[in-house]
Structures are given as structure tokens and as C-alpha cells.
Write an enzyme that holds these catalytic residues in place. Structure first.
Site, short mmCIF file in Angstrom:
data_model
loop_
_atom_site.label_atom_id
_atom_site.label_comp_id
_atom_site.label_asym_id
_atom_site.label_seq_id
_atom_site.Cartn_x
_atom_site.Cartn_y
_atom_site.Cartn_z
N ASP A 25 0.87 -1.18 0.00
CA ASP A 25 0.00 0.00 0.00
C ASP A 25 0.90 1.22 0.00
O ASP A 25 2.13 1.11 0.16
CB ASP A 25 -0.95 0.01 1.20
CG ASP A 25 -2.29 0.67 0.88
OD1 ASP A 25 -2.28 1.70 0.17
OD2 ASP A 25 -3.34 0.19 1.34
N ASP A 64 3.96 2.94 -3.41
CA ASP A 64 3.11 3.93 -4.05
C ASP A 64 3.09 3.59 -5.54
O ASP A 64 4.12 3.69 -6.21
CB ASP A 64 3.67 5.34 -3.81
CG ASP A 64 2.80 6.45 -4.38
OD1 ASP A 64 2.05 6.18 -5.34
OD2 ASP A 64 2.90 7.58 -3.90
N ASN A 84 -5.49 -3.71 -6.80
CA ASN A 84 -6.61 -3.21 -6.03
C ASN A 84 -6.47 -1.73 -5.67
O ASN A 84 -7.46 -1.05 -5.44
CB ASN A 84 -6.76 -4.04 -4.75
CG ASN A 84 -7.78 -3.45 -3.80
OD1 ASN A 84 -8.98 -3.47 -4.07
ND2 ASN A 84 -7.30 -2.91 -2.67
N TYR A 90 -13.83 9.25 -12.01
CA TYR A 90 -13.81 7.87 -11.54
C TYR A 90 -14.41 6.93 -12.59
O TYR A 90 -13.90 5.83 -12.83
CB TYR A 90 -14.58 7.77 -10.22
CG TYR A 90 -14.45 6.44 -9.53
CD1 TYR A 90 -13.30 6.12 -8.81
CD2 TYR A 90 -15.48 5.51 -9.57
CE1 TYR A 90 -13.17 4.90 -8.16
CE2 TYR A 90 -15.37 4.29 -8.92
CZ TYR A 90 -14.21 3.99 -8.22
OH TYR A 90 -14.09 2.77 -7.58
N LYS A 93 -12.30 3.85 -14.37
CA LYS A 93 -12.68 2.44 -14.25
C LYS A 93 -13.03 1.84 -15.61
O LYS A 93 -12.84 0.63 -15.83
CB LYS A 93 -13.82 2.29 -13.25
CG LYS A 93 -13.39 2.58 -11.82
CD LYS A 93 -12.23 1.69 -11.37
CE LYS A 93 -11.82 1.91 -9.92
NZ LYS A 93 -10.72 1.02 -9.49
N THR A 100 -17.67 -0.64 2.66
CA THR A 100 -16.33 -0.16 3.00
C THR A 100 -16.43 1.34 3.24
O THR A 100 -17.49 1.95 3.08
CB THR A 100 -15.34 -0.40 1.85
OG1 THR A 100 -15.79 0.34 0.69
CG2 THR A 100 -15.22 -1.88 1.49
#
Length: 287
Positions: A47, A89, A116, A182, A186, A217
Site C-alpha cells: 500500500d 506507491d 486493487n 472515476y 474504471k 467499506t
């Protein structure tokens, strides 16, 4: 470690996976890591693990230290597999190279890549989104996956049966107002998945994507806030409205997504180029 938690059948035993964006406690990434671990894979957990105010979205925290990554790796090891945590990163190709080098140095191979990591940055009405936000959304959500795939490819090819699973979105299959950059990002991940499945299939690499719908989430909670704003209702009413649109009658969980990823990584040996919706049967936008 409780041996009773380790399943007798471990279809990914001997495989090595690298999962990006896996440091947040309530995130899809951590659930993916744990599902792959239960199936027997050794894991490299990555991450961003540093503060990046430029891609921070209010209400959606980032993994800005090693704490979350270390917690994910510790939980994974409780399933009897190897797991290491590496800060990465995905906008920095050198950090991607270092993470994959760590996988090879530790385990000697790389079989599974799960892209992810991403950001919800760029939601909003089209005409209100500034060029800086468009660029950042593209850099993280699209180019990050592009770079990671490019660096991983030689190692996945060497494994003989390498696989990539990209985390897209139902907004990569449809278009709804208010999601701006976004949606474009995607859709690009869907295109990347189909391109690489066609180009890298002859190298023995399968490439698929998951398109999650409403998942419980931090990002899912933020999405409900956006819906409330767009419809001029409160969040409770937005949540109730969303549930009426889901035939299965509930929000998805990170585990719902993770189990689909694990299936694609393992027994789905003749599945490639597929965008698999995990959305409870929702029909949305142009989908």
C-alpha cells in the site's frame, strides 16, 4: 496459530501473490489478502504507506503508515502462509519494482497480481472537476495498474500460469451522473484488462477484472453520501433507496469481492478477459 483455521484443501498452495492497496482495515484489499492466504498463497502486501494529501478524499482514509500493512501481513500469516509487508506507491515505478523484487527475493516467484489500489478522487459533476484532479485520478487509478502490470509481466510469464486480477467497478461498465473522473478511470481498467488478456494470453497469463457494486467499506459509505447529495435526501434514505435497487437485498462485503478474486486466481483456469460483476444483481446506468 490455530490449525483448525487452516483449510485442508488449499488450491493456491505454492503460489505467490502481490496485492496492492491492502493496508486499510475495512478495505477490499485486506479481505483479498486473507482470502488468498486461506487458499494457501504466500503474499506480498503493499500500500502507499505515506501521507498523500493530494489524493485524499474526505471520508475515505489512506494507508499512510506501515501500521495497516503490518497488521494485514500478520493476519495473513495466521493462516499458515508467508506474508511480507512492503510500502509501495503505485504512481512510482521504482517502488513497484522494489515491491516485486521483494517478492522474488523472498519467495522466488510471482504467480498472482491483484491491482486493487486506487482512489475515489474525481467524483463530482463533470464541469466542476479541475484538470489537476483528472490527472491525479488517471495517474493512480489507471497508470498505477499499467505500471504494475508492466513490471510484473516477465515474472508472471515465468511462473507458467500467471494471472492478473484488476479491481474495476460497476462504474467501469456503466455511467451514472456525479462520478466524473472515476467513471472514466474504471472504464479504462476494463479496457486494460481486455487488452492484456488478448496480448498476454500466449505468454500463459490470464487477465480478468472484478467489477464491485455497492460494497460495505469506507468508499462505499462515501458513495452513499454522494447519492444522498445527488438526490437531495439524507444518507439513511439513500441507503434504503440503494437496497431497493439490489435484487439480493443487501450491500456487498469485502469478502464477497475477495472470494471472487480467489476463484479467478485459482480454479478458473480457462477464464480470461472477463469482467466479473460482484453487485448482487444490480442493473445500473448503461450496463
Amino acid at each position: 496459530m490455530n490449525d483448525a483455521t487452516i483449510p485442508a484443501e488449499r488450491p493456491l498452495s505454492g503460489k505467490v501473490a502481490l496485492v496492492t492497496g491492502a493496508g486499510r482495515p475495512q478495505g477490499i484489499g485486506r479481505a483479498i489478502v486473507l482470502s488468498l492466504a486461506r487458499a494457501g498463497a504466500d503474499i506480498v502486501v503493499t500500500d502507499v504507506a505515506r501521507k498523500r494529501a493530494d489524493i485524499l478524499v474526505e471520508g475515505i482514509g489512506l494507508c499512510d503508515s506501515m501500521t495497516g500493512l503490518d497488521e494485514t501481513a500478520t493476519l495473513a500469516r495466521s493462516h499458515g502462509i508467508g506474508a511480507i509487508a512492503v510500502a509501495c506507491d503505485i504512481t512510482d515505478e521504482k517502488q513497484i519494482e522494489a515491491a516485486i523484487a521483494a517478492a522474488i527475493a523472498t519467495y522466488g516467484r510471482l504467480d498472482i497480481l491483484v491491482n486493487n489500489a486506487g482512489t475515489g478522487l474525481g467524483a463530482g459533476a463533470f464541469e466542476t472537476i479541475e484538470d489537476t484532479v483528472w490527472r491525479l485520478s488517471w495517474e493512480v487509478n489507471v497508470l498505477g495498474a499499467v505500471k504494475t502490470c508492466r513490471v510484473a509481466q516477465p515474472h508472471l510469464a515465468l511462473s507458467g500460469r500467471g494471472t492478473i486480477i484488476n479491481i474495476a467497478s460497476t462504474l467501469g461498465l456503466a455511467a451514472q451522473p456525479g462520478y466524473g473522473a472515476y467513471v472514466l478511470a474504471k472504464h479504462a481498467i476494463v479496457g486494460l484488462t481486455r487488452l492484456l488478456a488478448a496480448e498476454w494470453g500466449p505468454k500463459g497469463i490470464r487477465v480478468n477484472a472484478i467489477a464491485p457494486g455497492f460494497i460495505h467499506t469506507d468508499m462505499g459509505a462515501h458513495e452513499l453520501e454522494l447519492i444522498a447529495q445527488l438526490r437531495n435526501i439524507d444518507v439513511a434514505a439513500a441507503s434504503a433507496a440503494v437496497l431497493t435497487e439490489i435484487p439480493l437485498g443487501r450491500l456487498g462485503t469485502p469478502d464477497d469481492v475477495a472470494e471472487a478474486v480467489t476463484w479467478l486466481a485459482g480454479s478458473a483456469s480457462y477464464v480470461s478477459g472477463v469482467i466479473l460483476p460482484v453487485h448482487g444483481g444490480v442493473v445500473s446506468g448503461l450496463n
